[in-house]
Design a protein around this motif. Sequence first.
Motif, mmCIF file in Angstrom:
data_model
loop_
_atom_site.group_PDB
_atom_site.id
_atom_site.type_symbol
_atom_site.label_atom_id
_atom_site.label_comp_id
_atom_site.label_asym_id
_atom_site.label_seq_id
_atom_site.Cartn_x
_atom_site.Cartn_y
_atom_site.Cartn_z
ATOM 1 N N LEU A 1 8.098 10.514 7.662
ATOM 2 C CA LEU A 1 8.077 9.078 7.375
ATOM 3 C C LEU A 1 9.015 8.307 8.298
ATOM 4 O O LEU A 1 8.664 7.238 8.806
ATOM 5 N N LEU A 2 10.189 8.846 8.538
ATOM 6 C CA LEU A 2 11.144 8.169 9.412
ATOM 7 C C LEU A 2 10.623 8.029 10.841
ATOM 8 O O LEU A 2 10.927 7.040 11.514
ATOM 9 N N LYS A 3 9.865 8.992 11.301
ATOM 10 C CA LYS A 3 9.283 8.899 12.650
ATOM 11 C C LYS A 3 8.312 7.737 12.772
ATOM 12 O O LYS A 3 8.013 7.293 13.874
ATOM 13 N N ASN A 4 7.818 7.289 11.645
ATOM 14 C CA ASN A 4 6.833 6.211 11.654
ATOM 15 C C ASN A 4 7.402 4.893 11.199
ATOM 16 O O ASN A 4 6.754 3.919 11.051
ATOM 17 N N MET B 1 0.859 -1.180 0.000
ATOM 18 C CA MET B 1 0.000 0.000 0.000
ATOM 19 C C MET B 1 0.896 1.230 0.000
ATOM 20 O O MET B 1 1.735 1.383 0.889
ATOM 21 N N GLU B 2 0.715 2.075 -0.998
ATOM 22 C CA GLU B 2 1.439 3.340 -1.034
ATOM 23 C C GLU B 2 0.603 4.394 -0.326
ATOM 24 O O GLU B 2 -0.627 4.379 -0.407
ATOM 25 N N ILE B 3 1.259 5.290 0.390
ATOM 26 C CA ILE B 3 0.558 6.424 0.979
ATOM 27 C C ILE B 3 1.145 7.711 0.408
ATOM 28 O O ILE B 3 2.296 7.751 -0.007
ATOM 29 N N GLY B 4 0.309 8.727 0.389
ATOM 30 C CA GLY B 4 0.748 10.041 -0.059
ATOM 31 C C GLY B 4 -0.021 11.100 0.710
ATOM 32 O O GLY B 4 -1.129 10.844 1.182
ATOM 33 N N TYR B 5 0.572 12.264 0.834
ATOM 34 C CA TYR B 5 -0.064 13.298 1.645
ATOM 35 C C TYR B 5 0.471 14.662 1.262
ATOM 36 O O TYR B 5 1.527 14.789 0.643
ATOM 37 N N TRP B 6 -0.294 15.669 1.607
ATOM 38 C CA TRP B 6 0.163 17.048 1.514
ATOM 39 C C TRP B 6 -0.498 17.815 2.653
ATOM 40 O O TRP B 6 -1.548 17.433 3.146
ATOM 41 N N LEU B 7 0.163 18.861 3.053
ATOM 42 C CA LEU B 7 -0.294 19.675 4.173
ATOM 43 C C LEU B 7 -0.239 21.136 3.760
ATOM 44 O O LEU B 7 0.735 21.566 3.138
ATOM 45 N N GLY B 8 -1.279 21.885 4.095
ATOM 46 C CA GLY B 8 -1.291 23.301 3.806
ATOM 47 C C GLY B 8 -0.150 24.016 4.514
ATOM 48 O O GLY B 8 0.196 23.690 5.655
ATOM 49 N N GLU B 9 0.437 24.976 3.851
ATOM 50 C CA GLU B 9 1.622 25.650 4.380
ATOM 51 C C GLU B 9 1.442 26.229 5.782
ATOM 52 O O GLU B 9 2.379 26.161 6.588
ATOM 53 N N PRO B 10 0.280 26.783 6.148
ATOM 54 C CA PRO B 10 0.142 27.300 7.522
ATOM 55 C C PRO B 10 0.313 26.225 8.599
ATOM 56 O O PRO B 10 0.494 26.544 9.770
ATOM 57 N N PHE B 11 0.282 24.949 8.201
ATOM 58 C CA PHE B 11 0.369 23.847 9.166
ATOM 59 C C PHE B 11 1.733 23.160 9.164
ATOM 60 O O PHE B 11 1.933 22.177 9.873
ATOM 61 N N TRP B 12 2.667 23.642 8.388
ATOM 62 C CA TRP B 12 3.990 23.036 8.310
ATOM 63 C C TRP B 12 4.764 23.225 9.612
ATOM 64 O O TRP B 12 4.584 24.203 10.336
ATOM 65 N N GLY B 13 5.629 22.251 9.893
ATOM 66 C CA GLY B 13 6.573 22.368 11.000
ATOM 67 C C GLY B 13 5.991 22.156 12.381
ATOM 68 O O GLY B 13 6.604 22.541 13.374
ATOM 69 N N ARG B 14 4.832 21.533 12.475
ATOM 70 C CA ARG B 14 4.174 21.335 13.771
ATOM 71 C C ARG B 14 3.956 19.858 14.116
ATOM 72 O O ARG B 14 3.258 19.548 15.065
ATOM 73 N N GLY B 15 4.541 18.945 13.339
ATOM 74 C CA GLY B 15 4.393 17.514 13.614
ATOM 75 C C GLY B 15 3.088 16.925 13.122
ATOM 76 O O GLY B 15 2.775 15.771 13.414
ATOM 77 N N ILE B 16 2.331 17.689 12.360
ATOM 78 C CA ILE B 16 1.014 17.242 11.905
ATOM 79 C C ILE B 16 1.138 16.124 10.874
ATOM 80 O O ILE B 16 0.424 15.122 10.946
ATOM 81 N N LYS C 1 1.951 12.815 12.548
ATOM 82 C CA LYS C 1 0.783 12.228 13.209
ATOM 83 C C LYS C 1 -0.197 11.671 12.180
ATOM 84 O O LYS C 1 -0.761 10.592 12.369
ATOM 85 N N ALA C 2 -0.402 12.382 11.067
ATOM 86 C CA ALA C 2 -1.310 11.899 10.023
ATOM 87 C C ALA C 2 -0.799 10.583 9.433
ATOM 88 O O ALA C 2 -1.582 9.660 9.195
ATOM 89 N N VAL C 3 0.510 10.484 9.218
ATOM 90 C CA VAL C 3 1.094 9.238 8.716
ATOM 91 C C VAL C 3 0.864 8.123 9.736
ATOM 92 O O VAL C 3 0.464 7.009 9.377
ATOM 93 N N ILE D 1 -2.819 6.978 9.490
ATOM 94 C CA ILE D 1 -3.195 6.186 8.312
ATOM 95 C C ILE D 1 -2.497 4.824 8.315
ATOM 96 O O ILE D 1 -3.079 3.826 7.892
ATOM 97 N N VAL D 2 -1.272 4.761 8.813
ATOM 98 C CA VAL D 2 -0.584 3.469 8.909
ATOM 99 C C VAL D 2 -1.345 2.544 9.853
ATOM 100 O O VAL D 2 -1.571 1.369 9.537
ATOM 101 N N ASN D 3 -1.786 3.056 10.994
ATOM 102 C CA ASN D 3 -2.577 2.235 11.920
ATOM 103 C C ASN D 3 -3.882 1.787 11.287
ATOM 104 O O ASN D 3 -4.310 0.633 11.460
ATOM 105 N N LEU D 4 -4.529 2.658 10.535
ATOM 106 C CA LEU D 4 -5.767 2.308 9.850
ATOM 107 C C LEU D 4 -5.520 1.183 8.846
ATOM 108 O O LEU D 4 -6.280 0.214 8.786
ATOM 109 N N ILE D 5 -4.446 1.303 8.077
ATOM 110 C CA ILE D 5 -4.134 0.269 7.086
ATOM 111 C C ILE D 5 -3.886 -1.068 7.760
ATOM 112 O O ILE D 5 -4.420 -2.096 7.347
ATOM 113 N N TRP D 6 -3.072 -1.091 8.825
ATOM 114 C CA TRP D 6 -2.776 -2.356 9.507
ATOM 115 C C TRP D 6 -4.053 -3.009 10.021
ATOM 116 O O TRP D 6 -4.170 -4.241 10.015
#
Length: 138
Positions: free
Chosen positions: A135-138, A83-98, A101-103, A106-111
């Motif tokens: 990705l590395l955090k996950n 399963m490939e995952i992909g994501y994007w985040l709006g610029e106002p939300f960058w740099g906050r660990g969001i 957490k989203a990865v 979704i990884v938990n949902l897939i499992w």
Amino acid sequence: MNIRLRPWQANDLEPLVKLADNKRIYDQVRDLFPHPYTFDDGKYWLSVNVGVTPVINFVIEVDGQFAGSIGMVPQTDVYRSNMEIGYWLGEPFWGRGIASKAVELIVNLIWHQYPEVYRIYANTYEHNEASKKALLKN
């Protein structure tokens, strides 16, 4: 900060276009993601995602606010257990660990929902250090 994934809704059009129409996002994603990102692009995206079951593309919501999107791409044939995952985040939300957490979400949902999947992966551009860290955090 409350981060959750939820299905797409028809009223996501305006915040989607507002955040997605950003060259800095476009530079980090595949060519299928349009730039400029227009209301017609958003309407098309919603037409193929609102009310679809099973949900494979989700809104990333932060404290009740639209923040971006994350999704999964089931593979086929000999790669059917991937399963490939992909994501994007709006610029106002960058740099906050969001994104991290989203990865995780979704990884938990897939499992849990796809027991036949044994490999989850994502691709990033070499220069996208923030995405690599998420990705590395996950």
